[in-house]
Write a protein that holds these residues in place. Structure first.
Motif, PDB file in Angstrom:
ATOM      1  N   GLN A 705       0.832  -1.209   0.000  1.00 43.83           N
ATOM      2  CA  GLN A 705       0.000   0.000   0.000  1.00 43.83           C
ATOM      3  C   GLN A 705       0.864   1.257   0.000  1.00 43.83           C
ATOM      4  N   GLU A 710      -0.609   4.887  -1.302  1.00 38.34           N
ATOM      5  CA  GLU A 710      -1.741   4.951  -0.377  1.00 38.34           C
ATOM      6  C   GLU A 710      -1.213   5.050   1.050  1.00 38.34           C
ATOM      7  N   THR A 713      -3.771   4.681   3.984  1.00 33.91           N
ATOM      8  CA  THR A 713      -4.197   3.291   4.155  1.00 33.91           C
ATOM      9  C   THR A 713      -3.070   2.447   4.744  1.00 33.91           C
TER      10      THR A 713
END
Length: 929
Positions: A705, A710, A713
């Motif tokens: 991730q 991201e 996240t």
């Protein structure tokens, strides 16, 4: 459809022309079963012009051998159905005359055929041949009745003055072919023709004609090999293919070799039933001992001496049932089916029982005798159990546990008594079933326990369910382990001290409970009061598990873990094979304590001896060496070992898979290899893994991730992973580096308070544990996160601490950060020079920054953190995607991708793609570093 029979047909035409001119002759068509003698005989009438010859036909049959002059009657009676129109009345009268000559009564003795009858029959033939040449066809001469054979033996040498061609077929090998009268008839023939097997070309033509479509060459060759060119074998298979819709393509060749046509089997069965007992017994012996071609064994089983078996084998070859004259193997699998069909079930069992005894008496290997015993459904021999056990052991060592289990299940049929022998068989069966049917293994161990006399025996049996400490254990299996352990310590039950077994049982039970906080804490408490018993295998197993528990929880000091681990290394033989799970646990403990160099000499000796090899080749050795390189921070060498592991992963047992996943996961995190991490996550999906790999999976997803841009996240995943690890009690900062990732991600997102909090926690935990790599890394991260004036002091302490660590990668990052922070002084230049050397040693691409006019590294460029989208685009570039592919992936325009890349280059102080991967790795803008 006759193919490749031109020579035989041409000879028949020539003989018919000679017969028309008054030169009679006699021909014999001979050959083995299925060569096409009857088909060729039926074609002969077409060799003459229609109505130009009189055809007399007879088919001899075994069931009609008691009918006096049966073949002769058929010949003259055939005139009733084949007589042409113009001369029909005359031919019918001749047929009636023949009946009158032969009479209606059965002649009791062939010798009663006196010369008058023989001469009268010849006179009738002379009268018939006066109007047109005669073509006399007799199929299967070997089955003709004695009276007809006597007449043929009288006629064959006396053909002068007759216009006829006599053609008989004869099957080689049949007992009737050895009749003196048959020999006399055949001996009087002018020519014996033997049709040859069909060629591949003729086979292909026949295949196309029967299946109605062109055939692939591979299919034709398969048909030719299966039939060996014999029309009966080929046509039987083609008839079955036509019914089943088998297409004549290359993909169907397996069906050709597997074909067992019922029509062919029935013909072969009829042939076998007509043979004398010695020939049938020889065929039964070959069918029973399939795969054994030794004449002595087969003759002994058939009850024949050497001469008798050789004679029977020659007959089988003449019949066309065996592949070669001296080869005791059938020409086609249908032959064996026919042989088996010729016997009743009781007869087949008697043959199988006798075969097992013959093989055993001959001293053949146990697996060959056992294979024969498998065909016997009921107990019979007192030596069967040891033979089957020996065969099972051989199969197990060859990596065939299913076959070993079959042998042991068969042995259980012999061991009907509920005693220790049956219990041992059940335990051995469970041991081989464990790899492919764990529930069955547990069931058989449970059946064996009541039959074992002592608690120690029962404990040893239960331990077979978990041969290694790290072997997967089901809840029911754990219950059996617990029950056996309780018996060993119960003063009312224990009748034999089982110290070794008790330690091994405790080791396995404690290992299965390491994911429970209370059991983990209890294991650590047990370690504090345990008196080391490293001289015994069970003692080393238990100590390894307890050290592993203390390492996972970081409860205590790393130096004490290292001290006790050295005791295991001193006594664990590096030359032993199997049981590598002890060292798996010890190595993880040494990694967690930053002291793997302690085991370097042991590892070198183990690699030379193949220690711990569980059937996976050198995979475990490569995994141990890869872990060693990871702990040293030498990523290229670790990747090299990982590539070798990947080639052997499919051969690794479940008890070692946990260790392999842990090593590869550690490499993926250290090298920030998202692709490797994703592969590990995918392969581990659905598997029941031990705690360490399961915990690593969350970290690997987090890294994926983070590289995808991201960051929020990824931070959430890191924090959740940390909460789960804390709840389980797994607090080792070396084995579970979730805080370093969370610190880097929180800084990237601008949450500096969270970064400072996590850095302080990491530093406190690392100092409490005492591993140099954990302390040095925590100090470096705290220097990055605090933004305080003592950053230089923190980094200097980190460098000093890491010089006592084996991890050169962590030392590189600390020296690098110190050099950058110091600026452009002599100390900074020396730190950056050392960082460059360490980077090269660790295989880490690193840009030291702009170089001054004097050739010395200057202050590195200050790089601004990338935005989420810029980080995502940069990651895709590093993975090799083009701008257009990135645009498609992110559903934006290619121009937008170019804009994000331009901004990234500016922020990172680089000029293009070639530098991007190195800078991302070196700066850690998308991952902790």
């Amino acid at each position: 459809m006759l193919l490749e029979r031109g020579a035989e047909l041409a000879a028949a035409r020539q003989a018919l022309r000679a017969a028309a001119e008054g030169r009679s002759s006699h021909m014999v068509l001979a050959g083995p079963l299925g060569i096409g003698r009857s088909a060729l005989l039926n074609e002969l009438p077409r060799c003459a012009d229609e109505g130009a010859v009189h055809v007399l036909r007879a088919n001899a049959a075994p069931t009609e051998q008691g009918l006096a002059c049966g073949v002769v009657r058929q010949l003259f009676d055939s005139l009733l159905t084949t007589a042409p129109g113009p001369g029909r009345e005359r031919l019918l009268a001749d047929a009636g005359a023949a009946r009158q000559v032969l009479g209606d009564d059965v002649v009791p003795d062939p010798e009663s055929l006196d010369g008058t009858v023989l001469r009268d029959l010849r006179s009738l033939l002379a009268k018939l041949s006066a109007t047109a040449p005669l073509l006399i066809l007799i199929d299967d001469l070997q089955w003709a009745d004695s009276w007809s054979l006597r007449w043929l033996a009288h006629l064959a040498p006396r053909l002068d003055g007759l216009r006829l061609l006599l053609v008989c077929t004869l099957r080689d090998g049949d007992p009737g072919s050895r009749d003196p009268l048959v020999h006399e008839v055949v001996g009087a023939s002018a020519r014996t023709l033997r049709p040859v097997p069909l060629s591949p070309a003729a086979t292909g033509e026949l295949v196309r004609a029967r299946l109605g479509e062109p055939a692939d060459e591979d299919f034709v060759h398969a048909c030719h090999d299966m039939s060996q060119g014999r029309p009966l074998f080929l046509l039987s298979a083609l008839s079955e293919f036509a019914l089943t819709g088998c297409a004549p393509v290359a993909a169907s060749t397996a069906l050709v070799h597997a074909a067992r046509p019922a029509q062919l089997r029935d013909r072969l069965l009829n042939c076998l039933l007509l043979q004398p007992r010695p020939v049938r017994d020889a065929a039964a012996a070959i069918a029973t001992l399939a795969g054994h071609e030794e004449p002595a064994l087969l003759g002994r089983l058939a009850g024949l001496d050497d001469v008798g078996f050789t004679t029977a084998l020659r007959v089988l070859h003449q019949l066309g049932l065996t592949a070669g004259e001296d080869e005791a193997c059938f020409a086609h699998p249908s032959v064996r089916e026919a042989v088996e069909c010729s016997m009743s079930a009781a007869e087949r069992q008697r043959w199988q029982e006798a075969a097992a005894g013959v093989l055993y008496d001959a001293g053949l290997p146990a697996e060959q005798v056992a294979a024969q015993l498998m065909a016997i459904p009921t107990p019979r021999y007192p030596w069967a159990v040891p033979v089957l056990r020996s065969a099972a052991d051989t199969a197990r060592r060859k990596g065939r546990p299913e076959l070993a289990a079959r042998y042991l299940r068969r042995a259980l049929l012999e061991a009907v008594e509920q005693d220790r022998t049956r219990a041992q068989l059940l335990v051995e069966l469970a041991a081989v079933e464990l790899s492919f049917d764990p529930p069955a293994a547990e069931s058989h161990i449970a059946q064996a326990l009541p039959l074992l006399p002592t608690a120690r025996d029962r404990a040893a049996a239960v331990l077979r369910l978990s041969p290694c400490v790290t072997s997967p254990v089901t809840p029911s299996g754990a219950a059996l382990l617990r029950r056996a352990a309780e018996e060993l310590v119960d003063p009312y039950v224990r009748d034999d001290p089982g110290g070794e077994e008790a330690l091994s049982l405790e080791a396995r039970l404690r290992y299965t409970g390491l994911d429970d906080y209370a059991q983990l804490a209890d294991a650590v408490g047990r370690l504090r009061v345990l008196e080391p018993t490293v001289r015994s295998r069970g003692g080393r197993e238990l100590l390894a598990v307890l050290l592993h528990a203390a390492t996972l929880s970081a409860d205590g000091e790393a130096s004490e873990i290292v001290r006790q681990a050295r005791g295991i290394l001193d006594w664990e033989p590096a030359t032993a094979t199997g049981g590598g799970s002890v060292m798996q646990l010890v190595m993880f403990s040494l990694v967690g304590a930053d002291a793997l160099q302690t085991a370097e000499s042991w590892l070198n000796a183990a690699e030379r001896s193949g220690y711990g090899d569980d059937g996976g080749g050198d995979a475990m050795g490569h995994a141990r060496r890869a872990l060693f390189h990871i702990a040293r921070g030498r990523l290229p060498q670790a990747r090299e070992q990982a590539e070798r592991i990947a080639e052997l992963t499919g051969t690794i047992g479940e008890e070692s898979r946990c260790f392999v996943y842990g090593v590869l996961g550690a490499l993926a995190l250290s090298a920030r290899d998202v692709q490797l991490g994703s592969r590990i996550v995918a392969e581990a999906a659905g598997r029941s893994l031990a705690p360490i790999p399961a915990a690593l999976l969350s970290l690997l997803r987090m890294a994926e991730q983070a590289q995808a841009g991201e960051a929020d996240t990824a931070l959430e995943t890191a924090m959740e992973c940390g909460r789960q690890l804390e709840c389980a009690g797994w607090r080792n900062p070396v084995l579970f580096p979730w805080r370093p990732w969370a610190i880097s991600l929180s800084q990237q997102l601008g949450d500096h308070h969270l970064a400072r909090t996590l850095a302080a926690e990491e530093c406190a935990r690392a100092r409490e544990w005492g591993a140099p790599v954990a302390i040095g890394r925590a100090l470096r991260l705290r220097a990055r996160a605090d933004g305080a004036d003592d950053r230089v002091d923190l980094l200097r302490e980190a460098v000093a601490t890491l010089r006592d660590s084996a991890n050169e990668l962590e030392l590189f990052m600390a020296v690098r950060d110190l050099g950058r922070l110091l600026g452009d002084g002599a100390e900074a230049r020396e730190a950056l020079r050392e960082a460059g050397e360490l980077a090269e040693s660790c295989g880490v691409p690193w840009l030291a920054g702009p170089v001054s006019a004097e050739g010395r590294p200057s202050v590195p460029v200050v790089r601004t953190a990338l935005t989420r989208t810029e980080s995502r685009v940069a990651s895709l570039v590093v993975n090799g995607l083009t701008n257009q592919e990135i645009a498609t992936e992110l559903q934006v325009s290619a121009r937008a991708v170019e804009k994000h890349l331009t901004n990234s280059y500016r922020k990172l102080g680089i000029t293009g793609r070639r530098e991007l991967a190195a800078v991302l790795q070196e700066t850690g803008v998308h991952a902790p570093g």
